[in-house]
Scaffold this motif. Structure first.
Motif, PDB file in Angstrom:
ATOM      1  N   MET A 114      10.358   7.455  25.008  1.00 26.65           N
ATOM      2  CA  MET A 114       9.974   8.220  26.193  1.00 26.65           C
ATOM      3  C   MET A 114      11.116   8.422  27.182  1.00 26.65           C
ATOM      4  SD  MET A 114       6.994   8.841  25.276  1.00 26.65           S
ATOM      5  CE  MET A 114       6.695   9.836  26.732  1.00 26.65           C
ATOM      6  N   ILE A 115      11.981   7.417  27.322  1.00 20.48           N
ATOM      7  CA  ILE A 115      13.013   7.501  28.359  1.00 20.48           C
ATOM      8  C   ILE A 115      14.345   6.968  27.836  1.00 20.48           C
ATOM      9  CG2 ILE A 115      11.413   7.280  30.300  1.00 20.48           C
ATOM     10  CD1 ILE A 115      12.211   4.334  30.487  1.00 20.48           C
ATOM     11  N   ARG A 116      15.409   7.354  28.538  1.00 17.44           N
ATOM     12  CA  ARG A 116      16.732   6.777  28.342  1.00 17.44           C
ATOM     13  C   ARG A 116      17.252   6.343  29.703  1.00 17.44           C
ATOM     14  NH1 ARG A 116      16.456  11.052  24.770  1.00 17.44           N
ATOM     15  NH2 ARG A 116      16.881  10.535  22.579  1.00 17.44           N
ATOM     16  N   LEU A 117      18.025   5.272  29.702  1.00 19.64           N
ATOM     17  CA  LEU A 117      18.518   4.707  30.951  1.00 19.64           C
ATOM     18  C   LEU A 117      20.026   4.894  31.048  1.00 19.64           C
ATOM     19  CD1 LEU A 117      16.498   1.354  30.932  1.00 19.64           C
ATOM     20  CD2 LEU A 117      15.836   3.545  31.951  1.00 19.64           C
ATOM     21  N   TYR A 118      20.505   5.147  32.283  1.00 21.88           N
ATOM     22  CA  TYR A 118      21.929   5.336  32.526  1.00 21.88           C
ATOM     23  C   TYR A 118      22.322   4.593  33.792  1.00 21.88           C
ATOM     24  CZ  TYR A 118      21.772   9.168  29.141  1.00 21.88           C
ATOM     25  OH  TYR A 118      21.607   9.918  28.003  1.00 21.88           O
ATOM     26  N   ARG A 119      23.539   4.047  33.759  1.00 21.90           N
ATOM     27  CA  ARG A 119      24.110   3.508  34.987  1.00 21.90           C
ATOM     28  C   ARG A 119      24.517   4.672  35.889  1.00 21.90           C
ATOM     29  NH1 ARG A 119      26.030   0.099  30.832  1.00 21.90           N
ATOM     30  NH2 ARG A 119      25.371  -2.079  31.099  1.00 21.90           N
ATOM     31  N   LEU A 120      24.754   4.374  37.172  1.00 23.64           N
ATOM     32  CA  LEU A 120      25.056   5.452  38.122  1.00 23.64           C
ATOM     33  C   LEU A 120      26.390   6.132  37.830  1.00 23.64           C
ATOM     34  CD1 LEU A 120      23.796   4.021  41.533  1.00 23.64           C
ATOM     35  CD2 LEU A 120      22.634   5.539  39.918  1.00 23.64           C
ATOM     36  N   ASN A 121      27.256   5.471  37.069  1.00 25.36           N
ATOM     37  CA  ASN A 121      28.524   6.113  36.695  1.00 25.36           C
ATOM     38  C   ASN A 121      28.374   7.027  35.491  1.00 25.36           C
ATOM     39  OD1 ASN A 121      28.206   4.304  34.631  1.00 25.36           O
ATOM     40  ND2 ASN A 121      30.063   3.116  35.064  1.00 25.36           N
ATOM     41  N   GLY A 122      27.126   7.187  35.001  1.00 21.40           N
ATOM     42  CA  GLY A 122      26.865   8.061  33.872  1.00 21.40           C
ATOM     43  C   GLY A 122      26.902   7.370  32.523  1.00 21.40           C
ATOM     44  N   GLU A 123      27.282   6.101  32.511  1.00 22.68           N
ATOM     45  CA  GLU A 123      27.358   5.363  31.253  1.00 22.68           C
ATOM     46  C   GLU A 123      25.953   4.996  30.774  1.00 22.68           C
ATOM     47  OE1 GLU A 123      29.120   1.068  29.630  1.00 22.68           O
ATOM     48  OE2 GLU A 123      29.668   1.859  31.601  1.00 22.68           O
ATOM     49  N   PRO A 124      25.640   5.241  29.493  1.00 25.10           N
ATOM     50  CA  PRO A 124      24.313   4.881  28.981  1.00 25.10           C
ATOM     51  C   PRO A 124      24.059   3.379  29.094  1.00 25.10           C
ATOM     52  CG  PRO A 124      25.429   6.353  27.462  1.00 25.10           C
ATOM     53  CD  PRO A 124      26.451   5.933  28.476  1.00 25.10           C
ATOM     54  N   LEU A 125      22.831   3.020  29.410  1.00 28.12           N
ATOM     55  CA  LEU A 125      22.417   1.623  29.473  1.00 28.12           C
ATOM     56  C   LEU A 125      21.474   1.366  28.307  1.00 28.12           C
ATOM     57  CD1 LEU A 125      22.253  -1.125  30.943  1.00 28.12           C
ATOM     58  CD2 LEU A 125      20.328  -0.187  32.259  1.00 28.12           C
ATOM     59  N   PRO A 126      21.942   0.680  27.258  1.00 29.23           N
ATOM     60  CA  PRO A 126      21.071   0.416  26.107  1.00 29.23           C
ATOM     61  C   PRO A 126      19.825  -0.349  26.530  1.00 29.23           C
ATOM     62  CG  PRO A 126      23.363  -0.119  25.605  1.00 29.23           C
ATOM     63  CD  PRO A 126      23.290   0.133  27.079  1.00 29.23           C
ATOM     64  N   LEU A 127      18.722  -0.045  25.889  1.00 26.88           N
ATOM     65  CA  LEU A 127      17.470  -0.706  26.230  1.00 26.88           C
ATOM     66  C   LEU A 127      17.578  -2.214  26.061  1.00 26.88           C
ATOM     67  CD1 LEU A 127      14.571  -0.005  27.151  1.00 26.88           C
ATOM     68  CD2 LEU A 127      13.898  -0.133  24.752  1.00 26.88           C
ATOM     69  N   GLU A 128      18.393  -2.659  25.082  1.00 33.36           N
ATOM     70  CA  GLU A 128      18.548  -4.089  24.848  1.00 33.36           C
ATOM     71  C   GLU A 128      19.196  -4.794  26.027  1.00 33.36           C
ATOM     72  OE1 GLU A 128      19.520  -1.722  22.816  1.00 33.36           O
ATOM     73  OE2 GLU A 128      17.926  -1.887  21.296  1.00 33.36           O
ATOM     74  N   GLN A 129      19.940  -4.031  26.858  1.00 35.16           N
ATOM     75  CA  GLN A 129      20.598  -4.613  28.024  1.00 35.16           C
ATOM     76  C   GLN A 129      19.814  -4.363  29.310  1.00 35.16           C
ATOM     77  OE1 GLN A 129      24.672  -3.260  28.238  1.00 35.16           O
ATOM     78  NE2 GLN A 129      25.019  -3.544  26.038  1.00 35.16           N
ATOM     79  N   SER A 130      18.687  -3.693  29.188  1.00 33.13           N
ATOM     80  CA  SER A 130      17.892  -3.364  30.373  1.00 33.13           C
ATOM     81  C   SER A 130      17.027  -4.550  30.767  1.00 33.13           C
ATOM     82  CB  SER A 130      17.006  -2.153  30.097  1.00 33.13           C
ATOM     83  OG  SER A 130      15.967  -2.516  29.198  1.00 33.13           O
ATOM     84  N   CYS A 131      16.471  -4.463  31.976  1.00 39.09           N
ATOM     85  CA  CYS A 131      15.611  -5.533  32.468  1.00 39.09           C
ATOM     86  C   CYS A 131      14.305  -5.634  31.676  1.00 39.09           C
ATOM     87  CB  CYS A 131      15.298  -5.300  33.945  1.00 39.09           C
ATOM     88  SG  CYS A 131      16.621  -5.865  35.055  1.00 39.09           S
ATOM     89  N   ILE A 132      13.891  -4.538  31.047  1.00 37.80           N
ATOM     90  CA  ILE A 132      12.655  -4.581  30.265  1.00 37.80           C
ATOM     91  C   ILE A 132      12.767  -5.607  29.146  1.00 37.80           C
ATOM     92  CG2 ILE A 132      11.125  -3.252  28.768  1.00 37.80           C
ATOM     93  CD1 ILE A 132      11.837  -0.770  30.388  1.00 37.80           C
ATOM     94  N   VAL A 133      13.894  -5.558  28.429  1.00 40.70           N
ATOM     95  CA  VAL A 133      14.108  -6.496  27.320  1.00 40.70           C
ATOM     96  C   VAL A 133      14.547  -7.857  27.852  1.00 40.70           C
ATOM     97  CG1 VAL A 133      15.460  -6.957  25.246  1.00 40.70           C
ATOM     98  CG2 VAL A 133      14.616  -4.647  25.714  1.00 40.70           C
ATOM     99  N   THR A 134      15.347  -7.865  28.920  1.00 40.35           N
ATOM    100  CA  THR A 134      15.821  -9.129  29.480  1.00 40.35           C
ATOM    101  C   THR A 134      14.661  -9.987  29.965  1.00 40.35           C
ATOM    102  OG1 THR A 134      17.917  -8.114  30.157  1.00 40.35           O
ATOM    103  CG2 THR A 134      17.289 -10.162  31.244  1.00 40.35           C
ATOM    104  N   ALA A 135      13.691  -9.370  30.633  1.00 42.20           N
ATOM    105  CA  ALA A 135      12.537 -10.122  31.120  1.00 42.20           C
ATOM    106  C   ALA A 135      11.744 -10.728  29.968  1.00 42.20           C
ATOM    107  CB  ALA A 135      11.637  -9.213  31.956  1.00 42.20           C
TER     108      ALA A 135
END
Length: 268
Positions: free
Chosen positions: A114-135
């Motif tokens: 459904m979604i993709r995540l990016y840091r504010l500098n435009g660099e992709p944020l892998p889902l594995e490194q996101s808070c969703i997986v971290t939590a």
């Protein structure tokens, strides 16, 4: 206590020739029957009591679910619940609006679909490194202060997110994540910074002119020079007043959220 039974004795012609009588001790049997009846009554009472408790618990559960539903529907933040396989099991209306403007169903789909995540500098944020997986992995609350969330249609919004694990008997059963759209807030902050920079730049020039004019007035008392310098001071003071008015208008627009009216002007 004895129960007597009488049985007639018949000859070959069917005539009664005598009576056979037998007795049976039934006191123990009666006690057993009474105990069984008492146990049945106690069991029925317990069943009725348990049924009442279950009905009450079901009613309380329904009321709790209704309160949760109303709360989720009225929240200004988007809320989604994801199971251990990454599938969305619950989503509130605000999350649907933020993540899926097209109106397709999100529930049951995996979040990476459904979604993709990016840091504010435009660099992709892998889902594995996101808070969703971290939590889920660490069983702790995790947050992103700012990141870009890209929908399937390619549109993005700036979000602040908080993810917390759902624990049952010490085991992580899923993750609840809230999304808050902070795009407007970031834009307001950007405009506010630009406004402050602009005001500082615009004020610097007339203030320097005013300071220089005052110094000249103090060192050159000639009437003609004084008149020119006073005219210059008057013009710069008007410019400063205009800048202050602009600053006030921008403040009302960006901070106080005061609405402005518009009207058509005829340009000759």
């Amino acid at each position: 206590l004895i129960a007597w039974t009488n049985v007639p004795l018949l000859d070959k012609k069917g005539r009664i020739t005598g009576v056979r009588t037998s007795g049976e001790e039934i006191a123990e049997k009666r006690r057993a029957e009474q105990q069984l009846k008492t146990l049945n009554e106690e069991l029925e009472e317990r069943v009725m009591q348990r049924t009442t408790e279950l009905e009450s618990t079901a009613q309380e559960l329904k009321q709790s679910e209704d309160r949760l539903r109303v709360t989720l529907e009225t929240l200004a933040e988007g809320v989604i619940v994801i199971d251990t396989e990454g599938r969305v099991t619950l989503i509130n209306p605000e999350a649907e609006r933020l993540l899926d403007p097209s109106g397709s169903k999100i529930r049951g789909k995996k979040i990476e679909q459904m979604i993709r995540l990016y840091r504010l500098n435009g660099e992709p944020l892998p889902l594995e490194q996101s808070c969703i997986v971290t939590a889920q992995r660490t069983a702790t609350t995790c947050r992103h202060e700012e990141l870009w969330v890209e929908r399937l249609d390619g549109s993005r919004f700036t979000a602040a997110t908080i993810s917390a694990p759902i624990l049952e008997t010490g085991q992580v059963k899923g993750v609840v994540t809230s999304f808050q759209d902070i795009s407007e807030r970031r834009q307001s902050e950007h405009l506010r910074r630009e406004m402050i920079d602009r005001v500082g730049h615009e004020l610097r020039t007339p203030l320097a002119t005013l300071r220089g004019s005052v110094e000249l007035l103090l060192t050159r008392p000639e009437p003609e020079k004084q008149t020119q310098l006073l005219e210059l001071l008057n013009a710069d003071s008007k410019r400063l007043s205009a800048l202050v008015e602009q600053f006030t208008d921008l403040r009302r627009l960006l901070i106080d959220k005061t609405p402005f009216s518009s009207r058509r002007l005829e340009i000759v």
